[in-house]
Design an enzyme around this catalytic site. Sequence first.
Site, PDB file in Angstrom:
ATOM      1  N   ASP A 164      -5.676  -8.549   1.434  1.00 16.71           N
ATOM      2  CA  ASP A 164      -5.729  -7.322   2.220  1.00 16.71           C
ATOM      3  C   ASP A 164      -4.355  -6.660   2.134  1.00 16.71           C
ATOM      4  OD1 ASP A 164      -5.994  -5.325   4.023  1.00 16.71           O
ATOM      5  OD2 ASP A 164      -6.690  -6.554   5.692  1.00 16.71           O
ATOM      6  N   ASN A 204       0.854  -1.185   0.000  1.00 17.41           N
ATOM      7  CA  ASN A 204       0.000   0.000   0.000  1.00 17.41           C
ATOM      8  C   ASN A 204       0.892   1.238   0.000  1.00 17.41           C
ATOM      9  OD1 ASN A 204      -1.696   2.086   0.588  1.00 17.41           O
ATOM     10  ND2 ASN A 204      -2.917   0.931   2.019  1.00 17.41           N
TER      11      ASN A 204
END
Length: 1114
Positions: free
Chosen positions: A468, A199
């Site tokens: 995730d 991320n």
Amino acid sequence: MTPAPVDQQEDEEMLVPQSDLTDNHQPMEVVAQPETANTGENQPVEDPPSSRFTWRIENFSRLNAKKHYSEVFIVGGYKWRILLFPKGNNVDHLSMYLDVADSASLPYGWSRYAQFSLAVVNQIHNKYSIRKDTQHQFNARESDWGFTSFMPLGELYDPCRGYLVNDTLIVEAEVVVRRIVDYWTYDSKKETGYVGLKNQGATCYMNSLLQTLYHIPYFRKAVYHMPTTENDMPSGSIPLALQSLFYKLQYSDSSVATKELTKSFGWDTHDSFMQHDVQELNRVLCEKLEDKMKGTVVEGTIQQLFEGHHMNYIECINVDYKSTRKESFYDLQLDVKGCHDVYASFDKYVEVERLEGDNKYHAEQYGLQDAKKGVLFIDFPPVLQLQLKRFEYDFMRDTMVKINDRYEFSLQLDLDRDGGKYLSPDADRRVRNLYTLHSVLVHSGGVHGGHYYAFIRPTLSDQWYKFDDERVTKEDMKRALEEQYGGEEELPQTNPGFNNTPFKFTKYSNAYMLVYIRESDKDKIICNVDEKDIAEHLRERLKKEQEEKEHKKKEKAEAHLYTIIKVARDDDLADQIGKDIYFDLVDHDKVRSFRIQKQITFNVFKEEIAKEFGIPVQFQRFWLWAKRQNHTYRPNRPLTPLEETQSVGTLREVSNKVHNAELKLFLEVELGLDLRPIAPPDKTKEDILLFFKHYDPEKEELRFVGRMFVKSTGKPIEILSKLNKMAGYAPDEEINLYEEIKFEPSVMCEPIDKKITFRASQLEDGDIVCFQKSVPVESIEQFRYPDVPSFLEYVHNRQIVHFRSLEKPKEDDFCLEMSRLYTYDDIVERVAQQLGLSDPSKIRLTSHNCYSQQPKPQPIKYRGVDHLSDMLVHYNQTSDILYYEVLDIPLPELQGLKTLKVAFHHATKDEVVIHTIRLPKQSTVGDVINDLKTKVELSHPDAELRLLEVFYHKIYKIFPPSEKIENINDQYWTLRAEEIPEEEKNLGPNDRLIHVYHFTKETAQNQMQILNFGEPFFLVIHEGETLAEIKIRIQKKLQVPDDDFAKWKFAFLSLGRPEYLQDSDIVSSRFQRRDVYGAWEQYLGLEHSDNAPKRSYAANQNRHTFEKPVKIYN
């Protein structure tokens, strides 16, 4: 999302993780770093303990402290509390964090991992509560974490919004403590066969979409087959960047970075930190790829996979007329509100709307006709993407809301159900539209941001996986489906006595996008993708990248076995001084470095140097560098013959008290007359090695000219002819000598007396002597920097400043070279000169906020800052950006003035004009009115004006003419000026002046809410006057047509509760005799729909920042 500062930093802005958030209304997603210490705190916990803590803060607006802590509550055996900044942590938003209450007394190396949400409860209407969630690994360095910009203070303190009721704020925290033992050692590839995506800010919305697309093998194959060449750069080519990303997802062992891909989109880091809309990104990305696939072997792939068609139709009921239009779609937006599952949404999608009454359809040759209107599907695509409308715009509240209602979806979706009721007559009924679920994209959090992840079953088997960000885990079907339906859930009690009643809480994690694959196409779509599908140049490039990565990893792992030796030579000094550096002798990062095994002896290393530089071993002499107390770095002493027999590892420890893997050396090589190396001269204690720099004031040039040994008892006068030779001067040229002593924090460069000994001048090994031609006194004026000290001072304080116009804060306008010692006047003078402006006092400057990459909110006051260096510093960072604006009057004059924006409402015309009023700060409201009279058109010359404070469509104050304007704030509310009607000037003893406001009602969750809109006004009512009489006056005043006015209802409202009035009611009896100022909670309400076009100035009444649309610039 940032840690709150520790107490010492109380007045500082938050340090955000690198690459700052610009208008950050989104929480930044942060991946916590692994902690090495494994204290008792890290021991496994069985079920993750969780709890909700509610904090009621009374007299909230009277809190004076900058920080406010809640009482301590316990979750998972740990003590927590909420930290709140009621007036914002250096921002105009409420700032709120979760804090480890006992962090000061915990053992060294403690850490704990928690997922948590913080919320400000809306006490009128729960669905408008603002909730943000995040996760963090808490430790001694970051013992609090949360949101600096939680919600705008303007919304929080607005009494109509429902967050602050009776001056009480309700804050909730939900905390889930997770065990972290395996969190950082977990290996996704090993456990699942798949890897995650890193991320880079708030990009998890993109990561979940990319994983979904990657796991559609047919799509991945098409991406691999897009033509790219070895000359393309991934950061400039979307196809290559996506190929590279997919290849790494397929073959890498650890999580993959997306930076190249976002760069290829043309996004800067600012874009990465904005959470965009996933559906928008999906569409834009697919359009880009579709475009790039044109004219290639994979042309049309996007359409083949994702494109379906529907037919919009309108069919007249009483005549034979039908209009149809075919449209394509790549995804379908399905309603969640009012639909319990996907089938209900499809039913709603094809629902027939009747066009009748006022809404009849105009059929070409038949005129207005009753008709039915609807949509039916011609065909569905092999891969069906369903966007669930979890986010909706609420028109009544003028804001986006998230819908967390329960919404079911099943593993199989049959779109041929009920005899094909979704299909148009043209649909091919031979195609079986039976779909199986491939992926579920989930959003967790509220409308202001949150976290995205995806549940995918890549091969359509029973095994689901959760993607995730960097972490991939195996999940069962219940987690992927039922737990993502949303709705409410009862939380089991974990702390009896903490919250005694079991409570239901809304599940903020729920599905917002579903991907289904048609059963009949699944073998084609879930196809095999292997190495042969990947272009050779791509494999080569990525193999090389991988090898480099492995090499670096290996180097890192073996670093403890090696010493890096950095060898500086005369050539390095000559190359760098006057170009890359001016102070000291060399930048060690730019010299030749050697990676040598620690156990090798230094004599063996000298043989490598002989090979590398062609200097025989016996002619090499190495000097150790030393960091002096004044922070300069100089050669200190030669290595001894004994030291040269030791291992390089031992030497590194000798040279370096600090723990550093490098050994820095200076290689002294003497050259004979034939310029070949010769043995170095013997060095006694009497011999000093000095380094010489020459300065030319005419060219403003400093360069290294050589080094030499001098006797400590000798005098500079004895070496002047040698120095002249080094500089290329005549032997008897008059020269001045200076010693360069230090340059941090300020420059120290002092003249050397040529007639005293080197020892008396305190010169020693490694010192630097700068020299120049003597400048005659009469010539000093012609040089900017006539001597070495002035030149070094200039270089040390030299600063290139990037100036930007405050109106275009993203673009550099021009650059100026300045000195950090420039005064305020120096700077504005240079800027005025650059802009061709004769009066520098009309320049106003604003500093740059290094964290938000924006101008600071307050400009720099006239002569409010001493030097340029003060303007450029922002907490512990220095920027090189300043913003300027050109004022119409000099700044000192403007600073004595108060500027107000006043909206003037014309008495007879329906128009509003905004005026900027500028008056001395000590002026009164009366002065504002007099100034305004000269600028506006009055209905008659004797008209009197008044100034009102209007906030959210209510009048809160009439300003008395004597009130000073200095304290009036027009930032959050509108100042309105209007003529005082004649009838108000002649009030009878029994007349009343009442507030009249427009309103509509909204009912949700069985609560009725009054919403005001439009322009509020005052009205005189007479004793005994009925509503019917007052209505006539209101209709005339507002000029409302009879048809519309007949639909209006009238009510007396007190504290938000309406009592509806009949025409015969005496209105004055409802209003108590009381001072009208402050009586805004009692008013005559006009209930009707709000269909007036929004005036543009209303933006000031209710500030909203809209999200930037996703753009891919390539």
